[in-house]
Design a protein around this motif. Sequence first.
Motif, PDB file in Angstrom:
ATOM      1  N   ARG A  85       0.832  -1.199   0.000  1.00 14.46           N
ATOM      2  CA  ARG A  85       0.000   0.000   0.000  1.00 14.46           C
ATOM      3  C   ARG A  85       0.870   1.254   0.000  1.00 14.46           C
ATOM      4  O   ARG A  85       0.557   2.240  -0.672  1.00 14.46           O
ATOM      5  N   VAL A  89       0.796   4.047  -3.113  1.00 15.88           N
ATOM      6  CA  VAL A  89       0.472   5.466  -2.968  1.00 15.88           C
ATOM      7  C   VAL A  89       1.603   6.349  -3.489  1.00 15.88           C
ATOM      8  O   VAL A  89       1.368   7.337  -4.193  1.00 15.88           O
ATOM      9  N   ARG A 213      -5.642  10.109  -7.015  1.00 12.10           N
ATOM     10  CA  ARG A 213      -4.468  10.659  -6.321  1.00 12.10           C
ATOM     11  C   ARG A 213      -4.871  11.809  -5.404  1.00 12.10           C
ATOM     12  O   ARG A 213      -4.294  12.000  -4.329  1.00 12.10           O
ATOM     13  N   ILE A 216      -6.014  11.015  -1.766  1.00  9.30           N
ATOM     14  CA  ILE A 216      -5.035  10.550  -0.784  1.00  9.30           C
ATOM     15  C   ILE A 216      -4.357  11.764  -0.153  1.00  9.30           C
ATOM     16  O   ILE A 216      -3.681  12.536  -0.830  1.00  9.30           O
ATOM     17  N   LYS A 221      -0.218   9.567   3.399  1.00  4.48           N
ATOM     18  CA  LYS A 221       1.056   9.185   2.783  1.00  4.48           C
ATOM     19  C   LYS A 221       2.152   9.020   3.833  1.00  4.48           C
ATOM     20  O   LYS A 221       2.934   8.070   3.793  1.00  4.48           O
TER      21      LYS A 221
END
Length: 442
Positions: A85, A89, A213, A216, A221
């Motif tokens: 994951r 990201v 994107r 997120i 992140k």
Amino acid sequence: MSYEMIALLMFSSMMLLLLTGKRVFGAIGFVGVLAALLLWGDGGAEMGFSAAMKLMKWYPLLTVPMFIYMGYILSESHVADDLYRMFHVWMGPLHGGLALGTIGLMVLISAMNGLSVAGLAIGATIALPELLRRGYDKIMVTGVIQAGSTLGILLPPSVVLVLYSMIARQPVGQLWLAGVFPGLLMALLFLVYIAIRCRLQPHLGPPLPAEERQQITWGEKVRLLRAGLVPLFVFFAMSGLFLMGVTSLVESSAVGALAATLAAFVRGRLTLGVMKETLRKTLGVTCMFMWIILAALCFGAVFDGLGAVRAIEGLFVEEMGLGPWEIIILMQLSFLVMGMFLDDTAMLVIVAPLYIPLVGALGFDLVWYGVLYTITCQMAYLTPPFGYNLFLMRALAPPEVTLRDIYVSVVPFVLIMALGLALIMIFPQIALWLPQRYYGLG
């Protein structure tokens, strides 16, 4: 019958038994014990017993179950899910970014378990479905996962290099360090190939959609980056303390196993089911290694008693007139052929009585040759028609990935590995500089 003919008969009998599908340790041990009895009578029966006692006194052998346990508990507790994951990201916005992130995942998994099988299982079950769902080319990503998983037998704590060190009687620390730069070089070559190909053919590896994107946040992140600290913690606890001289090799393997267990516990995934499955798989693989090494020691003792190594050296050097480098290349080609039928451990124990003393007699560094052997094993894993990883991938891949896709997918990566192997043969210091620097050798 001459000793040379007896050695040839032993080797051919062993290969014939292996082709029947019998277990590797059974075929090797049976030929070794039978040859000892026929050659030296009742006293020859002691060779098998002596090999068993030698195995039991091999203190470094305690590292094998520890490293295997460490890899399986990290795999069974799904720590790798968090890692993927994280790469998903951070690398997703790039063309081919998820494929690049998969190679990064494989490097970190390799630094945690030292086995190819665990890396392939993680890649095929976690990364492959996601890559296919994102529209990545199925042939390319299948090759990415298979090639990336082979890094597990080259980067420390490689179990294959531990076994090689026991059979070749070379320091494990030097072999681990010798595998670092070649392993990173191989990973870099994979990354460059994926990046260039996806740049030239963007449809093979589309980036994450812009709207996804944007969903997120930076907080998420940063939180995902902490997932990458788990393998670093395990790796430092094991290899770092060993290289700093704080722990011995066996102690470092125990520390690594404990660190992996703590990592699974902290993540809340150390359940009874995970522990039971980890211990079951660890016991099975460890027993397999023990039996194979025991059989190899017995077989090698008979071979050494026959003087087969000197006979083979005379055949290559005196009768065939081959030079040292030609012999080394011939050895590597034989590994590729055997890799179509056998796993890395079986290949090592079958040819160790012949190849390792011969390599030393030809004046080559046995630590450097251990790296060559391991890279050739990586290539053999992916070489059709019977490469070890090919059928494992077929068992794990979804139905839309055919056996033909799997065969085609590995071609560019095998060629890249051949390039890496050639570079390390031409420039041995790629493998030898770090152990020489650390241990003050040469």
